[in-house]
Design an enzyme around this catalytic site. Sequence first.
Site, mmCIF file in Angstrom:
data_model
loop_
_atom_site.group_PDB
_atom_site.id
_atom_site.type_symbol
_atom_site.label_atom_id
_atom_site.label_comp_id
_atom_site.label_asym_id
_atom_site.label_seq_id
_atom_site.Cartn_x
_atom_site.Cartn_y
_atom_site.Cartn_z
ATOM 1 N N ASP A 9 0.885 -1.177 0.000
ATOM 2 C CA ASP A 9 0.000 0.000 0.000
ATOM 3 C C ASP A 9 0.916 1.219 0.000
ATOM 4 O O ASP A 9 0.997 1.952 0.970
ATOM 5 C CB ASP A 9 -0.955 -0.006 1.197
ATOM 6 C CG ASP A 9 -0.244 -0.068 2.534
ATOM 7 O OD1 ASP A 9 0.920 -0.507 2.584
ATOM 8 O OD2 ASP A 9 -0.844 0.337 3.551
ATOM 9 N N HIS A 241 9.769 -1.429 9.065
ATOM 10 C CA HIS A 241 8.698 -2.421 9.131
ATOM 11 C C HIS A 241 8.649 -3.287 7.871
ATOM 12 O O HIS A 241 8.865 -4.499 7.915
ATOM 13 C CB HIS A 241 7.349 -1.726 9.312
ATOM 14 C CG HIS A 241 7.244 -0.880 10.528
ATOM 15 N ND1 HIS A 241 7.239 -1.403 11.799
ATOM 16 C CD2 HIS A 241 7.148 0.466 10.668
ATOM 17 C CE1 HIS A 241 7.129 -0.418 12.679
ATOM 18 N NE2 HIS A 241 7.079 0.719 12.021
#
Length: 309
Positions: A9, A241
Amino acid sequence: MKKIVLDVDTGIDDSLAIAYAVHSPELEVLGVTTCFGNVTVEEATRNTLVVLEHLDSKVPVIPGAAKPLFRDPTKGNTTYIHGDDGIGNTLAAEPQRQALTEHAANFIVEQVRRHPKQVTIITVGTLTNLALAIMKAPEIVGLVDKVVIMGGAVTVHGNITPSAEANIYADPEAAEYVFRSGISITLVGLDVTMKTLLPLEELQSWRDKNTRIGHLLADMTEFYIGAYEDFYPGIGGCALHDPLAVGVAINPDFVKTVPMHVQVDVEGVHSLGRTVGDLRSIPGSGPNMDVCIEVDADRFLKHFLSRVV
């Protein structure tokens, strides 16, 4: 060479993950699929194409889900973390090439069927596209080599709410569906990603390379680190992340995992999206994934920095 589909995303850490994957000779990136999350699916698709152009990569981009499976969007905009454009306000021009017209879920199914037991799916956004792919073709559960998921917070607090990590919170039903599907999962959650740190001073070395991708990633990551400073004053960097999920796909030895049965809270008023892990034997079911609980952060960071730009 490991065949991967990278599901994103695309905000800033997604961009770092894309560059890391494309620059890693161990990986053959079959395609990058996009979904809503940090930004809209249209913006994620555009940003992915922009990053790939800066990488001089022709890897196909395939747009997917624009909203959660069964509910209205739960996650607000993330402009304060990723900028108005999702990539640290670095967007200078629209991409020159177009995304494919098929849906991401169909692309995932096609690739897994074409390369049985060979495809690793790395998801660093919501799990909506993968859930839709499994719904469409349940047999892919047994045909996928591995799914590496950046998501969840099994032993630590969340980052979007006190209970939930952002990717799981954005579509908890999709996550729970994938977790229950029987597909082979390694969960790379905040349990380990928050133990990684990209120092601010590394960005100058990216700029010193004087490449398009070096300047782009340095500029957007500087914005990202600025957002981290607001939340964690004095941190002097940002967590990696999404890149860690790519790192685990390349070398599982970067992390230590334990088998757990993990479920997602899809009903809680204050705990929606919480990932609940249990080491004990669950009646009628055993562990459904390997959960990362420790990371060799220094070794991973060195490897990431050797590849990303």
